[in-house]
Design a protein around this motif. Structure first.
Motif, short mmCIF file in Angstrom:
data_model
loop_
_atom_site.label_atom_id
_atom_site.label_comp_id
_atom_site.label_asym_id
_atom_site.label_seq_id
_atom_site.Cartn_x
_atom_site.Cartn_y
_atom_site.Cartn_z
N GLU A 34 0.84 -1.19 0.00
CA GLU A 34 0.00 0.00 0.00
C GLU A 34 0.88 1.25 0.00
O GLU A 34 1.94 1.26 0.64
CB GLU A 34 -0.90 0.01 1.24
CG GLU A 34 -1.81 -1.21 1.35
CD GLU A 34 -2.34 -1.38 2.76
OE1 GLU A 34 -3.39 -0.81 3.07
OE2 GLU A 34 -1.68 -2.09 3.56
N VAL A 35 0.42 2.29 -0.66
CA VAL A 35 1.12 3.56 -0.72
C VAL A 35 0.20 4.64 -0.15
O VAL A 35 -0.92 4.83 -0.63
CB VAL A 35 1.55 3.92 -2.15
CG1 VAL A 35 2.16 5.32 -2.19
CG2 VAL A 35 2.55 2.90 -2.66
N VAL A 36 0.68 5.32 0.89
CA VAL A 36 -0.11 6.35 1.57
C VAL A 36 0.47 7.71 1.22
O VAL A 36 1.69 7.91 1.23
CB VAL A 36 -0.08 6.14 3.10
CG1 VAL A 36 -0.87 7.24 3.82
CG2 VAL A 36 -0.66 4.77 3.45
N TYR A 37 -0.40 8.66 0.91
CA TYR A 37 0.03 10.01 0.57
C TYR A 37 -0.89 11.02 1.26
O TYR A 37 -2.00 10.68 1.69
CB TYR A 37 -0.02 10.23 -0.95
CG TYR A 37 -1.41 10.06 -1.54
CD1 TYR A 37 -2.27 11.14 -1.67
CD2 TYR A 37 -1.87 8.79 -1.93
CE1 TYR A 37 -3.55 10.98 -2.19
CE2 TYR A 37 -3.14 8.63 -2.43
CZ TYR A 37 -3.98 9.73 -2.57
OH TYR A 37 -5.25 9.57 -3.07
N THR A 67 -2.01 -0.54 -4.09
CA THR A 67 -3.13 0.09 -3.41
C THR A 67 -2.73 1.48 -2.96
O THR A 67 -1.71 1.64 -2.28
CB THR A 67 -3.56 -0.75 -2.18
OG1 THR A 67 -3.97 -2.04 -2.63
CG2 THR A 67 -4.70 -0.08 -1.44
N GLU A 68 -3.51 2.49 -3.31
CA GLU A 68 -3.20 3.87 -2.93
C GLU A 68 -4.23 4.36 -1.92
O GLU A 68 -5.44 4.21 -2.12
CB GLU A 68 -3.21 4.77 -4.16
CG GLU A 68 -2.14 4.41 -5.18
CD GLU A 68 -2.21 5.30 -6.40
OE1 GLU A 68 -2.54 4.79 -7.49
OE2 GLU A 68 -1.98 6.53 -6.24
N LEU A 69 -3.73 4.97 -0.83
CA LEU A 69 -4.58 5.47 0.24
C LEU A 69 -4.22 6.92 0.56
O LEU A 69 -3.04 7.24 0.73
CB LEU A 69 -4.40 4.66 1.52
CG LEU A 69 -4.87 3.20 1.56
CD1 LEU A 69 -4.38 2.56 2.84
CD2 LEU A 69 -6.38 3.15 1.48
N HIS A 70 -5.22 7.78 0.66
CA HIS A 70 -4.98 9.09 1.25
C HIS A 70 -4.72 8.89 2.74
O HIS A 70 -5.24 7.95 3.37
CB HIS A 70 -6.19 10.00 1.03
CG HIS A 70 -5.98 11.41 1.47
ND1 HIS A 70 -6.25 11.83 2.77
CD2 HIS A 70 -5.50 12.50 0.82
CE1 HIS A 70 -5.95 13.13 2.87
NE2 HIS A 70 -5.50 13.55 1.70
N ARG A 71 -3.92 9.76 3.31
CA ARG A 71 -3.60 9.70 4.74
C ARG A 71 -4.85 9.52 5.60
O ARG A 71 -4.88 8.73 6.55
CB ARG A 71 -2.89 11.01 5.13
CG ARG A 71 -2.70 11.21 6.63
CD ARG A 71 -2.41 12.67 6.96
NE ARG A 71 -3.49 13.54 6.53
CZ ARG A 71 -4.61 13.75 7.22
NH1 ARG A 71 -4.83 13.11 8.35
NH2 ARG A 71 -5.54 14.57 6.75
N SER A 72 -5.91 10.24 5.27
CA SER A 72 -7.13 10.20 6.08
C SER A 72 -7.80 8.83 6.04
O SER A 72 -8.46 8.43 7.01
CB SER A 72 -8.11 11.27 5.61
OG SER A 72 -8.51 11.06 4.27
N ALA A 73 -7.63 8.08 4.94
CA ALA A 73 -8.23 6.75 4.86
C ALA A 73 -7.55 5.79 5.83
O ALA A 73 -8.20 4.96 6.46
CB ALA A 73 -8.13 6.21 3.44
#
Length: 446
Positions: free
Chosen positions: A79-82, A102-108
């Protein structure tokens, strides 16, 4: 945003997860990364430059860290968090998309944590970080062992996040991108309602917009508490809001609440108002007044929140503060006034051209609480200076021609002038969310 981030319910193990953070040196990202690592995930991250949060993570030895961003830093799978600060054309985000990661915003990712714990979220335009940190500190000292993620390092520099074992989570609920609406919140604190993020993704146009979002954030919580000023703005939208109003005592850093007196380690009445919220929540969670009192009196404070950095050669004390909104600037200068019999000398570095333009007059008025203010050029952060040539710190000085402002563009000259100007009983306050903090190194002796 990945569906994985939406569906995660907290029942899946964190051990075995592989998570990479793009922009890991940010205050929120670094805390999330540390908690993920402590929960058992394999964590890596990169940032364009070092920060106090990056260095704090480096000291744990739990995370594979990189300065500079490159496709080589990404895992083959995971997963990659930004964060909102990381643009879609960032090389690591582009590579993640190309690899199908898998890409996730920090808030997710933070929302996942809120579904794993009984969550206490601190919202409001000002005071979130100090209030959340103070609450985590009080609950920890009362033996409740919370998990917490806050946006400032405790003084002396220490970790600002931890995976606790008590089933409680203390976080800041940031309204800047409206991501706070995604969190599963059990106890909500609202410090105040104000218009701040005028140039950000949330697109706020008025204080009323902010009040609407904060009321939506808090309405499903089991227990919601706010300051009197928050209640003034939210009462009609949020009738269940309870209010904590501290009473004054004869001592400058103490307050009364529910028949008890509490001493604070932090100056400024704004800190007493926020501490009253902390007391009410801690009492709601079963903490004794004595345990709360002991913690409030020993709280070490946060880096860049009215942090005493030392003294000049003439004996003037130098404080450093992150304030970047007129309300915050006024509060920190009032706090400075309460700790000196001499002059208050401010050095203000405006943060963002858009914010400077929006609050030009308000900044000028707040800065009149100092006896003398030095203005530095605007710190652009994510904004392009070429697009904002019509906005500068000089606009603030022009807003109140009778006020005492000195505009200086060379920091070495500024340090020299300050060293000569400030005398033994004076205090110098470095104010702003940019790099004005570095000026302390040129002012403080020893």
């Amino acid at each position: 945003m990945s569906a994985v981030g939406e569906q995660f319910d907290g029942s899946l193990p964190w051990s075995g997860r592989r998570i990479h953070f793009v922009g890991i040196g940010g205050c929120g990202m670094s805390g999330l990364a540390l908690v993920a690592a402590q929960l058992g995930a394999t964590v890596s991250g990169s940032d364009a430059k070092r920060s106090i949060f990056f260095d704090s993570l480096a000291g744990t030895g739990l995370i594979d860290l990189h300065i500079g961003q490159s496709a080589d830093h990404l895992p083959a799978a995971g997963e990659v968090v930004y964060s909102s600060a990381i643009r879609p054309d960032n090389v690591e985000r582009v590579t993640a998309h190309q690899r199908g990661l898998t890409e996730l915003h920090r808030s997710a990712l933070l929302a996942q944590l809120t579904r794993m714990n009984r969550t206490i979220a601190v919202a409001g335009a000002h005071g979130k970080t100090t209030t959340a940190a103070l609450l985590a500190y009080v609950l920890d000292h009362a033996g409740l062992e919370p998990t917490y993620i806050v946006g400032g390092l405790l003084r002396p520099p220490a970790l600002h996040a931890r995976a606790g074992t008590g089933g409680l989570l203390v976080i800041e609920a940031d309204e800047s991108d409206r991501s706070l609406l995604d969190y599963d919140v059990d106890i909500a604190l609202v410090t105040n309602v104000d218009l701040d993020h005028v140039g950000d993704a949330a697109g706020y146009e008025s204080k009323d917009d902010v009040a609407d979002v904060l009321s939506r954030f808090a309405k499903s919580a089991d227990f919601t508490i706010g300051s009197q000023s928050a209640a003034d703005d939210l009462a009609e939208r949020l009738p269940q809001l309870k209010v904590a109003v501290p009473g004054r005592t004869d001592k400058p850093a103490s307050f009364l609440l529910d028949g008890e007196t509490y001493d604070l380690s932090l100056p400024g009445w704004h800190n007493a108002e926020n501490a009253a919220l902390v007391v009410r929540v801690a009492r709601e969670l079963g903490c004794s007044a004595d345990a709360i009192r002991a913690a409030l009196a020993t709280f070490p404070g946060l880096a860049r929140r009215f942090e005493l950095r030392g003294q000049t050669v003439t004996g003037a004390r130098v404080f450093d503060d992150y304030a970047h909104h007129p309300t915050e600037v006024a509060a920190v200068l009032q706090a400075a006034r309460s700790v000196t019999t001499g002059r208050v000398i401010a050095v203000f570095q405006p943060h963002l051209f858009s914010r400077t333009q929006q609050f030009t007059t308000e900044f000028a008025q707040a800065l009149t609480l100092a006896d003398l203010t030095y203005l530095e050029p605007v710190y652009p952060a994510r904004e392009d200076p070429a697009a904002w040539t019509h906005v500068s710190s000089l606009n603030i000085a022009a807003a109140l021609p009778d006020a005492v402002f000195r505009y200086m563009t060379d920091r070495a000259d500024l340090a020299s002038d300050l060293t000569t100007e400030a005398q033994t009983d004076d205090v110098i306050v470095l104010v702003g969310a940019g790099d004005v903090t570095l000026l302390a190194e040129q002012l403080v002796t020893g």
